[in-house]
Design a protein around this motif. Structure first.
Motif, mmCIF file in Angstrom:
data_model
loop_
_atom_site.group_PDB
_atom_site.id
_atom_site.type_symbol
_atom_site.label_atom_id
_atom_site.label_comp_id
_atom_site.label_asym_id
_atom_site.label_seq_id
_atom_site.Cartn_x
_atom_site.Cartn_y
_atom_site.Cartn_z
ATOM 1 N N PRO A 116 -84.165 15.468 -171.641
ATOM 2 C CA PRO A 116 -84.327 14.296 -172.515
ATOM 3 C C PRO A 116 -83.032 13.495 -172.627
ATOM 4 O O PRO A 116 -81.920 14.033 -172.548
ATOM 5 C CB PRO A 116 -84.727 14.909 -173.871
ATOM 6 C CG PRO A 116 -85.225 16.282 -173.551
ATOM 7 C CD PRO A 116 -84.461 16.734 -172.342
ATOM 8 N N GLU A 132 -80.799 10.691 -177.959
ATOM 9 C CA GLU A 132 -81.241 9.580 -178.809
ATOM 10 C C GLU A 132 -80.268 9.278 -179.938
ATOM 11 O O GLU A 132 -80.522 8.385 -180.751
ATOM 12 C CB GLU A 132 -82.617 9.889 -179.396
ATOM 13 C CG GLU A 132 -83.698 10.096 -178.360
ATOM 14 C CD GLU A 132 -85.059 10.338 -178.982
ATOM 15 O OE1 GLU A 132 -85.223 10.009 -180.168
ATOM 16 O OE2 GLU A 132 -85.963 10.859 -178.298
ATOM 17 N N HIS A 167 -87.609 7.294 -176.940
ATOM 18 C CA HIS A 167 -88.499 8.399 -177.299
ATOM 19 C C HIS A 167 -89.697 8.458 -176.353
ATOM 20 O O HIS A 167 -90.114 9.549 -175.929
ATOM 21 C CB HIS A 167 -88.961 8.235 -178.744
ATOM 22 C CG HIS A 167 -89.839 9.353 -179.223
ATOM 23 N ND1 HIS A 167 -89.371 10.619 -179.488
ATOM 24 C CD2 HIS A 167 -91.186 9.398 -179.460
ATOM 25 C CE1 HIS A 167 -90.363 11.393 -179.874
ATOM 26 N NE2 HIS A 167 -91.476 10.677 -179.861
ATOM 27 N N ASN A 208 -88.489 9.842 -173.076
ATOM 28 C CA ASN A 208 -88.315 11.295 -173.169
ATOM 29 C C ASN A 208 -89.656 12.024 -173.122
ATOM 30 O O ASN A 208 -89.775 13.093 -172.507
ATOM 31 C CB ASN A 208 -87.574 11.645 -174.455
ATOM 32 C CG ASN A 208 -86.098 11.306 -174.367
ATOM 33 O OD1 ASN A 208 -85.534 11.202 -173.283
ATOM 34 N ND2 ASN A 208 -85.460 11.122 -175.501
ATOM 35 N N GLN A 223 -90.743 14.669 -170.309
ATOM 36 C CA GLN A 223 -91.239 16.005 -170.628
ATOM 37 C C GLN A 223 -92.557 16.288 -169.925
ATOM 38 O O GLN A 223 -92.753 17.361 -169.336
ATOM 39 C CB GLN A 223 -91.393 16.147 -172.139
ATOM 40 C CG GLN A 223 -91.876 17.519 -172.583
ATOM 41 C CD GLN A 223 -92.044 17.608 -174.078
ATOM 42 O OE1 GLN A 223 -91.880 16.624 -174.799
ATOM 43 N NE2 GLN A 223 -92.377 18.784 -174.571
#
Length: 510
Positions: free
Chosen positions: A220, A223, A235, A238, A242
């Motif tokens: 990630p 942030e 976000h 990320n 994932q």
């Protein structure tokens, strides 16, 4: 028409939206400044002009009216000192006019026009208007005065002045306000550009960090060092990373398992071929031994082909775009066709394979899905039942229609040993096989079934076909059996219109 491949600059777009209002507002500001400057410049000169008109009115009102008209005109004329004072302004020309109670000329400049005759006459009320004298714009202050001893008549007194001083003062005010703006506006543009450059800097830093990452780095993005406005975007990235990491891990695991599963039949195929070749070379091969070797080679190749077909089916089931192309499906028709295809194999294994449910002519419901995938789902369920049901058992493919038209249920149940409750979730994993079984399968069939069910938003459940009896041992490997139930969302068949023939009704059913 070719698509525009040019990329929009966020920096340039924000700069345009900030500078465009400035370029629009600035001319409006100049016009408003000019109007305000005119009002500011007129007030002191209007006050001075009004005082001159009022003083002249007081002088006129104080003259006695009992004398002859000829002498009266000479009395209403300004004194040489007052006339010299009015004419002393080098910038502007001052005019005045005194008219009697009947509108007759008494003194002053005859060319000065009279006010609008429709105006209401209010004694001693000072008024202003813009007018022209000899094609030259003037500002006029005028009032009606009541002479002493004559309460019925009103005399008109007017004093006018050209606009030279007013125009010069207006220009000076505009210069004092507008000229600094020519310095302030470029400075404001520069400050806006610097502020935007500083505001965009975190995005450039984020871009640099992303570009510097290795292609295999799916960790990630941090942030904590990004602006709040960009946090939702990061976000989302990320979350995508994932899911991509999980997908790649699943694919790697799937490929590793597939390679391992293919290794066994291929190794057996190679071993049997090498053994047969060695026996032939040594002259020890008999027709029976050669036949057994060829049978083993055929069996290994059949296993490898089945494995490859299952892998292709799994890939097809996971293809989102392929599964999205849906049409109306007659589920009973596909189920009956699948049962017919497996009847020879069921007879070879001495199994009772049957179908329960409506036929395709009397089915009132359809489902929306991909026909090839739905057929693959039913085939894998029946194939799984054929593999695990011992000889003499029964397998039933059942279609149950909801009378309320909400769901269409597919069930495949058998009389085999069943699946323990602890393993019911694991059997849907690729390449998983229940312990204690010697079934020759690929381990992909139920995984394909679950993937296709998920693609069609269908509910998949697994339970026992019959209640389990603790301590009771079923003969010949029989058991509670397994029942797979899949609930599809139903799609009602359109009713044929009145007067439609059988062909039309068949077309309406799809």
């Amino acid at each position: 028409m070719a698509a525009d491949s040019g990329q929009r600059s966020l920096f340039g777009e924000i700069l345009d939206w900030m500078l465009a209002p400035l370029l629009v507002i600035w001319p409006i500001s100049v016009a408003l400044t000019w109007l305000v400057a005119q009002g500011i410049a007129s007030k002191p000169y209007d006050r001075e002009l009004g005082e001159m008109a009022r003083s002249l009115g007081l002088q006129v009102a104080a003259e006695p009216r009992s004398q002859a008209a000829a002498n009266a005109r000479s009395r209403y004329a300004l004194s040489p000192e007052a006339a010299a004072l009015l004419r002393a302004d080098e910038s502007d020309t001052v005019y005045y006019l005194v008219q009697g109670t009947r509108g007759e000329f008494l003194s002053g400049d005859k060319e000065l026009p009279a006010p609008n005759p429709d105006e209401a006459v209010v004694p001693w009320e000072l008024r202003f208007r813009d007018d022209e004298v000899s094609n030259e714009s003037v500002r006029v202050a005028y009032l009606w005065v009541t002479p002493e001893g004559n309460a019925k008549g009103q005399m008109l007194v007017q004093v006018a002045e050209t606009l030279g001083k007013r125009s010069r003062l207006t220009n000076e005010i505009i210069k004092g306000v507008i000229l600094p703006q020519f310095v302030i506006l470029p400075l404001a543009v520069l400050l806006v550009w610097l502020a935007l450059a500083r505001g965009i800097a975190p995005l450039n830093e984020l871009q640099r960090r992303i570009r510097s990452r290795d292609s295999s780095d799916l960790s990630p993005i941090d942030e904590r060092r990004i602006p709040d406005e960009v946090a939702p975007l990061v976000h989302a990235i990320n979350d995508l990373l994932q899911r991509l990491d999980q997908s790649l891990s699943t694919q790697k695991h799937f490929l590793a398992d597939a390679a391992h599963q293919l290794k066994t039949p291929l190794a057996g195929l190679r071993t049997q071929a090498e053994f047969a070749q060695r026996e032939i070379d040594e002259g020890r091969s008999s027709p029976q031994e050669l036949k057994r070797s060829l049978q083993q080679i055929a069996l290994s190749s059949q296993r490898a082909a089945h494995m490859v077909n299952q892998l292709l089916a799994m890939a097809r089931a996971e293809d989102q775009e392929h599964a999205a192309r849906r049409s109306e499906i007659n589920l009973p028709e596909i189920a009956m066709e699948t049962v017919r295809d497996f009847v020879p194999r069921a007879l070879d294994k001495r199994l009772d394979l049957g179908y329960e449910g409506p036929d395709d002519e009397h089915s009132g419901l359809r489902i929306l899905g991909h026909p090839i995938l739905i057929r693959e789902l039913i085939r894998n369920l029946v194939d799984n039942a054929l593999l695990y049901t011992p000889a003499g058992g029964t397998i039933t493919v059942r279609i149950v229609e909801d009378p309320f038209g909400q769901v269409c249920v597919l069930q495949v149940e058998d009389s085999g040993p069943g699946i323990a409750e602890a393993e019911r979730e694991q059997v849907f994993q690729p390449f998983y096989r229940a312990l204690g079984t010697n079934v020759d399968g690929s381990g992909l069939g139920l995984a394909i079934v679950r993937e296709i069910a998920q693609q069609h938003e269908a509910e998949l459940t697994l339970d026992d076909a019959r209640p389990r009896r603790p301590g009771f041992v079923e003969p010949d490997g029989m058991g509670p059996g397994a029942r797979f139930t899949i609930r599809f969302h139903a799609h009602p068949v359109a009713e044929p219109e009145a007067g439609a023939g059988p062909d039309d009704a068949e077309a309406a059913r799809g």
